[in-house]
Design an enzyme around this catalytic site. Structure first.
Site, short mmCIF file in Angstrom:
data_model
loop_
_atom_site.label_atom_id
_atom_site.label_comp_id
_atom_site.label_asym_id
_atom_site.label_seq_id
_atom_site.Cartn_x
_atom_site.Cartn_y
_atom_site.Cartn_z
N LYS A 52 -15.72 -1.50 2.15
CA LYS A 52 -14.96 -1.98 1.00
C LYS A 52 -15.95 -2.55 -0.01
CE LYS A 52 -10.76 -3.20 3.58
NZ LYS A 52 -9.96 -4.32 4.15
N GLU A 82 0.81 -1.22 0.00
CA GLU A 82 0.00 0.00 0.00
C GLU A 82 0.84 1.27 0.00
OE1 GLU A 82 -2.93 -0.38 3.06
OE2 GLU A 82 -3.88 -2.08 2.08
#
Length: 452
Positions: free
Chosen positions: A359, A209
């Site tokens: 999500k 990330e």
């Protein structure tokens, strides 16, 4: 009625070099939408199923049988014929039709990745046809709130091959007037963190990330470096006031829970390999002991939010955590709730959390995602819009965060184009809002359910 005229899916690659699905949707009036589906590394067991090509005729196409051609075929051969001719603006009808076509509780027949790709592409096509930004199409003309970014500047857990068991150590720039100013502050902290790491002899390679992934001796050492980087940048490590920068953690505790105890496996292995006894004093915790450990961290560091502090099966751990610390800290459920309305209802009734991570691919349609967000907000919870570790140039979540006035977005660090794309999109949205009225950035006030 603006009819859908064409739906086409293809296989492309995500930020980790793994296959994922991209879906294009065309409409009769010239609308076009394209969406790329993300993929997670640490996933909740109750998430909707991401369909891969394991044990299919496509199994050997990609490393690890991770292809998605089965999902692509499902879009092109099963879903497309059913939704061509439908109005692209009837999002809920289209999503419901795909859910019924699949017919399983976790979308395992057609694949959540297939269904989500179509769902998002339909929304984008409708927005494009109306010549409006996606956030305006989804949220109307009222939303002006820009989200506070949660920037994952130190990676661990399943997102990095280092010694840290906690998955994400994030900074949240709260004491700033605009999103752009907040991002500029985060930029300074990120680069000063790199400087401090190098000065101390640590590597500055990045994880999935975009955050750094050093081999620290403890979680506390990671937090110490964050505090030092915030100070080095001229900001205030804290929650309130001008130039305040807070810290957030995603523990992803399901990944270090063995069914009986929580074990910091990575830190423990590092300690044994170095034959050192001066690292974290304790590597194994009961649920109660882990709660006390979090309490020590909260007392010592300016931590405003902890996500998945306990395993997805440890409801009592979450309840105790929220009861003890939820008045002043954001207690986020991710693997616990997986963007699922029914599970969220349980969490609300048990008072297990005061915030939900959102999500899109955990549930598999835009409509169900919006339902989860609205239920959380109606119940007094915050909703944090989130990326996945396997991302792309798709910026849907940036628009979604503004459309629903979530006030928070979690989309990685300030490196890797797949993460930067979302921040760049938010900069454009803020500019757009300022050209019509005024974009709002309220910092600490996004935690509307915490004590001031």
């Amino acid at each position: 009625m603006s009819k859908i005229t064409k739906v086409f899916a293809r296989e492309i690659l995500d930020s980790r070099g793994n296959p994922t699905i991209q879906v294009d949707v065309y409409t009769l009036a010239g609308g076009f939408g394209s969406a790329i589906v993300p993929s997670g590394a640490s996933t909740g067991s109750r998430e909707a199923l991401e369909l891969r090509d394991t044990n299919t005729k496509y199994a050997d196409n990609w490393y690890g049988q991770k292809g998605v051609m089965t999902a692509v075929d499902n879009v092109n051969n099963i879903i497309a014929p059913e939704i061509i001719g439908l109005c692209c603006k009837n999002q809920r009808l289209i999503d419901q039709k795909m859910i019924e076509l699949d017919g399983t509780p976790n979308k395992e027949k057609l694949g959540a990745n297939a269904i989500l790709g179509v769902s998002l592409a339909v929304a984008k096509a409708a927005a494009n046809e109306l010549r409006m930004p996606l956030f305006r199409y989804l949220g109307g003309t009222n939303p002006t709130l820009m989200p506070v970014p949660m920037l994952n500047v130190i990676n661990g857990g399943e997102h990095a091959s280092n010694t840290l068991d906690f998955q994400e150590f994030m900074i949240m720039p709260l004491g700033f007037r605009t999103f752009k100013e907040a991002l500029q502050a985060a930029n300074k902290v990120f680069h000063n963190l790199a400087k401090l790491l190098k000065k101390s002899g640590f590597e500055t390679q990045v994880g999935d990330e975009g955050g750094f992934a050093p081999n620290f001796n403890s979680h506390e050492q990671a937090l110490d470096f964050l505090v030092d980087a915030i100070k080095e940048s001229g900001f205030n490590p804290g929650f309130k006031g001008e130039n305040a920068v807070a810290i957030a953690i995603d523990a992803a505790a399901s990944e270090f829970y063995n069914g009986q105890k929580y074990v910091f496996k990575k830190l423990k292995a590092a300690s044994l390999s170095k034959n050192q006894a001066d690292l974290d004093e304790k590597f194994e915790f009961s649920s109660e002991e882990l709660l006390n450990y979090y309490g020590q961290l909260l007392a010592k560091y300016p931590i405003i939010s902890i996500e998945d502090g306990f395993a997805e099966s440890d409801w009592q751990g979450f309840i105790a955590f929220n009861q003890k610390y939820g008045n002043n800290h954001q207690i986020v459920g991710d693997d616990l709730t997986v963007t699922n309305v029914e599970i969220l209802k349980k969490a609300i009734n048990l008072k297990a959390i005061n915030s939900i991570l959102i999500k899109l691919n955990q549930i598999g349609t835009l409509s169900e995602t919006l339902d989860a967000i609205h239920l959380a907000q109606k119940s007094g919870m915050t909703a944090v819009i989130s990326h996945r570790s396997g991302e792309s140039e798709d910026t849907t979540i940036a628009d979604l965060a503004v459309a629903v006035s979530s006030g928070q977005i979690k989309t990685g660090s300030l490196s890797r184009t797949d993460r930067i794309a979302k921040y760049n999109r938010l900069l454009v949205i803020e500019e757009y809002l300022n050209s019509y009225a005024k974009a709002d950035y309220i910092g600490r006030e996004v935690f509307y359910n915490l004590k001031k």
